[in-house]
Design a protein around this motif. Structure first.
Motif, PDB file in Angstrom:
ATOM      1  N   ASP A  75       0.811  -1.221   0.000  1.00 47.94           N
ATOM      2  CA  ASP A  75       0.000   0.000   0.000  1.00 47.94           C
ATOM      3  C   ASP A  75       0.841   1.266   0.000  1.00 47.94           C
ATOM      4  OD1 ASP A  75      -2.526  -1.294   0.047  1.00 47.94           O
ATOM      5  OD2 ASP A  75      -2.226  -1.737   2.179  1.00 47.94           O
ATOM      6  N   ALA A  97       0.550  -3.162 -10.973  1.00 44.24           N
ATOM      7  CA  ALA A  97      -0.643  -2.475 -10.469  1.00 44.24           C
ATOM      8  C   ALA A  97      -1.435  -3.378  -9.529  1.00 44.24           C
ATOM      9  CB  ALA A  97      -1.517  -2.011 -11.631  1.00 44.24           C
ATOM     10  N   PRO A 101      -2.096  -2.024  -4.999  1.00 47.13           N
ATOM     11  CA  PRO A 101      -3.458  -1.584  -5.345  1.00 47.13           C
ATOM     12  C   PRO A 101      -3.727  -0.098  -5.122  1.00 47.13           C
ATOM     13  CG  PRO A 101      -3.451  -2.900  -3.326  1.00 47.13           C
ATOM     14  CD  PRO A 101      -2.091  -3.024  -3.923  1.00 47.13           C
ATOM     15  N   SER A 102      -2.844   0.611  -4.403  1.00 50.35           N
ATOM     16  CA  SER A 102      -3.048   2.042  -4.195  1.00 50.35           C
ATOM     17  C   SER A 102      -2.353   2.898  -5.238  1.00 50.35           C
ATOM     18  CB  SER A 102      -2.542   2.447  -2.800  1.00 50.35           C
ATOM     19  OG  SER A 102      -3.214   1.734  -1.787  1.00 50.35           O
ATOM     20  N   THR A 104      -1.411   4.743  -8.642  1.00 50.53           N
ATOM     21  CA  THR A 104      -1.960   5.273  -9.894  1.00 50.53           C
ATOM     22  C   THR A 104      -0.967   4.977 -11.012  1.00 50.53           C
ATOM     23  OG1 THR A 104      -3.103   7.046  -8.737  1.00 50.53           O
ATOM     24  CG2 THR A 104      -2.689   7.380 -11.086  1.00 50.53           C
ATOM     25  N   VAL A 105      -1.455   4.586 -12.171  1.00 52.96           N
ATOM     26  CA  VAL A 105      -0.595   4.288 -13.310  1.00 52.96           C
ATOM     27  C   VAL A 105      -0.613   5.486 -14.257  1.00 52.96           C
ATOM     28  CG1 VAL A 105      -0.202   2.764 -15.280  1.00 52.96           C
ATOM     29  CG2 VAL A 105      -0.962   1.807 -13.090  1.00 52.96           C
ATOM     30  N   THR A 143      -4.702  -3.334 -17.262  1.00 56.24           N
ATOM     31  CA  THR A 143      -4.809  -2.479 -16.086  1.00 56.24           C
ATOM     32  C   THR A 143      -6.209  -1.875 -16.070  1.00 56.24           C
ATOM     33  OG1 THR A 143      -2.459  -1.886 -16.188  1.00 56.24           O
ATOM     34  CG2 THR A 143      -3.889  -0.431 -14.922  1.00 56.24           C
ATOM     35  N   GLU A 146      -9.839   2.640 -14.535  1.00 57.02           N
ATOM     36  CA  GLU A 146      -9.954   3.643 -13.468  1.00 57.02           C
ATOM     37  C   GLU A 146      -8.626   3.847 -12.719  1.00 57.02           C
ATOM     38  OE1 GLU A 146     -11.496  -0.300 -11.770  1.00 57.02           O
ATOM     39  OE2 GLU A 146     -11.657   0.842 -13.663  1.00 57.02           O
ATOM     40  N   ARG A 147      -7.659   2.959 -12.940  1.00 56.22           N
ATOM     41  CA  ARG A 147      -6.340   3.104 -12.311  1.00 56.22           C
ATOM     42  C   ARG A 147      -5.401   3.967 -13.156  1.00 56.22           C
ATOM     43  NH1 ARG A 147      -4.747  -1.358  -9.162  1.00 56.22           N
ATOM     44  NH2 ARG A 147      -2.899  -0.083  -8.706  1.00 56.22           N
ATOM     45  N   HIS A 149      -3.970   7.218 -15.303  1.00 58.29           N
ATOM     46  CA  HIS A 149      -3.976   8.678 -15.331  1.00 58.29           C
ATOM     47  C   HIS A 149      -3.184   9.131 -16.542  1.00 58.29           C
ATOM     48  CE1 HIS A 149      -3.912  12.778 -13.486  1.00 58.29           C
ATOM     49  NE2 HIS A 149      -2.846  12.884 -14.268  1.00 58.29           N
TER      50      HIS A 149
END
Length: 323
Positions: A75, A97, A101-102, A104-105, A143, A146-147, A149
């Motif tokens: 995390d 990813a 799990p926390s 951002t890609v 991926t 929603e992960r 950016h």
């Protein structure tokens, strides 16, 4: 591409210790195919640490072991940024990813959809690499959208108070290429936009692969890097190089020389790869054959020739008068 590599499928090499390049910048050897000093990832440490480049899917086990050794818990990684979506840089994104799990890609606008649905990207890579895709690189796990950016040019990824990574749109090697400039150390993480220089071969080569290499854009991206006056340039292949001004000049001269040689062969109807090998093969004279094999597997003359040929053909089509 052809050639064997030190570890067969399923073998997980022992990770090398991370190398500190500057305050909060750690270089991780992702050991593509078990080869040392072939592909690098970079951890930018801080309250919101970001990993730059995952390497290939086949490198994920050693990358995760390296991050665990550094005490980066599941995390604790805030972000994963890839300079572009070629599989030796981003093939591990989906698996990394999932492990963090926390996180951002971060990815270029033109690469985001391929990380969410890698079907076309993997199919294309399978045609290019053949059996080497699975034996050396692996594939790409999707991926969740929603992960992801999408990075805008000039956008700052926060690492902590007073520290960010600034995105530098840098197409040419690929249309989905973005470099990242560390605001604290001044190191520019340049992906493949400056070229490939493996320490064991010692020669800077341009990286001009198909399908979307663009010479004009590649040269413009080198100029954009120079304008930022980085303190050093970190290549994905491989490591931190000092004297960035001289390096960028060399990269530009080398790229132009390869393009000129390729275009002469192209206009004469000759074999572009053969022409490149005649002119630049001597640069590797005296290099250990095993190290030559590493370079040719990663950045072979035939791949560069194919990318240059495609660019010449597309330029000719654009210049041709319409019927």
């Amino acid at each position: 591409m052809s050639g064997s590599h030190p570890h067969g499928p399923g073998a997980t090499p022992t990770p090398a210790p991370a190398v500190e390049l500057g305050p909060g910048v750690l270089q991780l050897d992702t050991l593509l195919g078990g080869w040392e000093r072939m592909t690098a990832g970079y951890l930018i440490d801080g309250p919101a640490p970001v990993l730059v480049e995952t390497g290939s899917q086949s490198s994920v086990p050693v990358l995760l072991a390296s991050l665990e050794a550094l005490g980066v818990g599941p995390d604790e990684l805030a972000g994963v940024a890839v300079t572009h979506i070629h599989l030796d840089h981003a093939g591990g994104v989906g698996d990394v990813a999932a492990a963090f799990p926390s996180a951002t890609v971060y990815v270029h606008e033109r690469g985001a959809r391929h990380l969410a649905d890698p079907t076309r990207l993997v199919d294309s890579a399978a045609r290019v690499y053949g059996p080497l895709l699975d034996s050396l690189y692996g594939r790409l796990t999707p991926t969740p959208a929603e992960r992801l950016h999408v990075l805008a040019d000039g956008e700052a990824l926060p690492i902590g108070p007073g520290r960010s990574l600034v995105a530098v749109d840098s197409p040419g090697h690929a249309k989905h290429h973005v470099a990242l400039h560390d605001s604290v150390t001044g190191i520019l993480f340049a992906g493949d936009a400056v070229g490939v220089r493996l320490p064991d071969a010692g020669v800077l080569r341009p990286a001009t692969p198909p399908p979307d290499f663009d010479l004009d854009q590649a040269l413009h991206s080198l100029d954009r890097f120079a304008e930022r006056r980085p303190s050093g340039i970190a290549l994905a292949h491989y490591g931190l190089l000092p004297e960035p001004g001289a390096l960028l000049d060399e990269a530009k001269e080398t790229l132009c020389a390869w393009a000129e040689t390729a275009e002469r062969a192209y206009r004469a109807g000759e074999d572009i790869a053969a022409a490149l090998d005649v002119r630049f093969g001597a640069d590797l004279a005296g290099v250990d054959p095993a190290h030559r094999q590493k370079l040719e597997t990663l950045n072979g003359v035939h791949s560069n020739a194919a990318g240059l040929r495609r660019w010449f053909e597309q330029r000719d089509r654009r210049a041709a008068p319409s019927a």
